[in-house]
Scaffold this motif. Sequence first.
Motif, PDB file in Angstrom:
ATOM      1  N   TRP A 133      22.758 -34.636  50.031  1.00 38.84           N
ATOM      2  CA  TRP A 133      23.196 -33.665  49.027  1.00 38.84           C
ATOM      3  C   TRP A 133      22.006 -32.887  48.482  1.00 38.84           C
ATOM      4  O   TRP A 133      22.071 -31.664  48.334  1.00 38.84           O
ATOM      5  N   LEU A 176      30.155 -29.389  45.184  1.00 40.42           N
ATOM      6  CA  LEU A 176      29.745 -28.962  46.526  1.00 40.42           C
ATOM      7  C   LEU A 176      30.026 -27.484  46.796  1.00 40.42           C
ATOM      8  O   LEU A 176      29.574 -26.953  47.816  1.00 40.42           O
ATOM      9  N   ALA A 219      33.283 -34.865  49.399  1.00 42.51           N
ATOM     10  CA  ALA A 219      33.028 -34.608  50.818  1.00 42.51           C
ATOM     11  C   ALA A 219      34.022 -35.362  51.699  1.00 42.51           C
ATOM     12  O   ALA A 219      34.524 -34.822  52.695  1.00 42.51           O
ATOM     13  N   ALA A 263      20.835 -30.406  51.167  1.00 41.30           N
ATOM     14  CA  ALA A 263      21.754 -29.272  51.273  1.00 41.30           C
ATOM     15  C   ALA A 263      21.597 -28.335  50.077  1.00 41.30           C
ATOM     16  O   ALA A 263      21.610 -27.112  50.224  1.00 41.30           O
ATOM     17  N   SER A 279      30.227 -36.175  44.458  1.00 37.15           N
ATOM     18  CA  SER A 279      30.104 -35.250  45.587  1.00 37.15           C
ATOM     19  C   SER A 279      30.426 -35.957  46.902  1.00 37.15           C
ATOM     20  O   SER A 279      30.989 -35.346  47.820  1.00 37.15           O
ATOM     21  N   TRP A 339      27.442 -33.773  54.578  1.00 37.41           N
ATOM     22  CA  TRP A 339      27.209 -34.019  53.154  1.00 37.41           C
ATOM     23  C   TRP A 339      27.476 -35.482  52.811  1.00 37.41           C
ATOM     24  O   TRP A 339      26.722 -36.096  52.068  1.00 37.41           O
TER      25      TRP A 339
END
Length: 211
Positions: free
Chosen positions: A198, A39, A172, A201, A168, A190
Amino acid sequence: MYLFGDPNVWLPFVFGALMGLSILIYVVLDGFDLGVGVLLPLADDAEKDRMIASIGPFWDANETWLVLAIGLLLVAFPAAHGDILTALYLPVALMLMGLILRGVAFEFRAKAPERWKPLWNHAFFTGSLITALCQGLMLGMYIMGLDWTLFHVGFATLTAVFLTVAYSFIGATWLILKTEGALQRKAANWARGGVWGWCWAWARYRWPRRL
């Protein structure tokens, strides 16, 4: 006469359970710092410092559980250890390179001048991404019987992508726990978006003028 019965019967189950527990602990604990690394490009410079600081005291020790699982595999099932690592030689080698890159980037980032920080941020992200993808690829190939066919590789590739997204998500949620303010709100978005959040983003990070 054995006190607990024939160890040839129950001992493999014990070692198998210990391996499973070690892998589970590794996925949960190392998953959050791999996720934070994946991230990292989605945050600004100040937020990146906070993200790295949140995993600083923990990230290195978390990899011990992976070493333990592989050690148990070698001790308890040496034939399987040889077969699995032979079949997965390339992704294992790439994963090790990713882990080394993460470690080097983490240490150098803390000591590098400000102008070099973006380089080590990219290196930490790249190492985290390579590690996560390789672990997912190995998991997928193991599920498919370590047979390198086109269909099996395709399945393993999807597994690699979704394991990376899962990491991820864990990262988060870790940031939600350990940060506050704008970064915490970003982390919540997220995590809430899952795979699509994800991807969105990441797309906004890569092509900010188009989205």
